[in-house]
Design an enzyme around this catalytic site. Structure first.
Site, PDB file in Angstrom:
ATOM      1  N   SER A 296      50.119  33.987  36.278  1.00 20.78           N
ATOM      2  CA  SER A 296      48.679  34.155  36.085  1.00 20.78           C
ATOM      3  C   SER A 296      48.178  33.725  34.715  1.00 20.78           C
ATOM      4  O   SER A 296      46.974  33.586  34.521  1.00 20.78           O
ATOM      5  CB  SER A 296      48.252  35.597  36.362  1.00 20.78           C
ATOM      6  OG  SER A 296      48.598  36.447  35.303  1.00 20.78           O
TER       7      SER A 296
ATOM      8  N   LYS B 187      47.042  39.786  30.084  1.00 24.46           N
ATOM      9  CA  LYS B 187      45.823  39.050  30.407  1.00 24.46           C
ATOM     10  C   LYS B 187      44.991  38.866  29.137  1.00 24.46           C
ATOM     11  O   LYS B 187      45.178  39.563  28.150  1.00 24.46           O
ATOM     12  CB  LYS B 187      44.959  39.811  31.423  1.00 24.46           C
ATOM     13  CG  LYS B 187      45.605  40.068  32.771  1.00 24.46           C
ATOM     14  CD  LYS B 187      45.636  38.841  33.635  1.00 24.46           C
ATOM     15  CE  LYS B 187      46.160  39.127  35.023  1.00 24.46           C
ATOM     16  NZ  LYS B 187      47.594  39.295  35.113  1.00 24.46           N
TER      17      LYS B 187
END
Length: 148
Positions: free
Chosen positions: A69, A106
């Site tokens: 991701s 993230k």
């Protein structure tokens, strides 16, 4: 989603060692363009990666990336992250977070409307963090170590 393969109790924290010299280091500037002749390598020096990558030994730990991701930010599967818990979380920083029982890394998006965890891969959704989430920012990624 990228998660860290380690449990928070098994993160590696670098311990002081007696080897203060580190690995051999040649500060010659290796060309990434056309090869440049060099007269000689000069005097050999030593380089410690802890000295280069760790600013605060007591609050820094390492963890391995698992997943895809964050590939747009240059974080690939099996990369080793250097994470500092003493750095204040802020908008646009890359953070290691504990969210609802899982670790994830993230990019932080923080504004007046809340906190979002933004992946750097369009195949993954942006996560809006709410009061209902069990959420803790564990640290800020300062460096990534890659194998080639």
């Amino acid at each position: 989603m990228i998660s860290l393969k380690s449990n928070p109790l098994t993160f590696f924290n670098p311990e002081p060692t007696n080897d203060t010299l580190g690995a051999a280091f040649f500060d010659t500037g290796i060309s990434c363009g056309f090869p440049a002749p060099t007269e000689d390598f000069g005097e050999q020096q030593h380089l410690s990666l802890d000295t280069e990558l760790v600013k605060n030994r007591e609050t820094t730990f390492y963890a391995r990336v698992s997943g895809q991701s964050m590939i747009g930010a240059g974080l690939d599967d099996n990369d080793l992250l250097v994470i500092d818990r003493s750095i204040e979380p802020a908008n646009n920083k890359i953070a290691v977070c504990f969210l609802d029982g899982e670790f994830t890394v993230k990019r932080l998006r923080v504004d007046v409307d809340g906190i979002w965890l933004k992946p750097e891969n369009p195949n993954y959704p942006i996560i809006h963090v709410t009061e209902e989430n069990d959420f803790v920012i564990w640290g800020i990624v300062t460096n990534v170590i890659k194998k080639v």
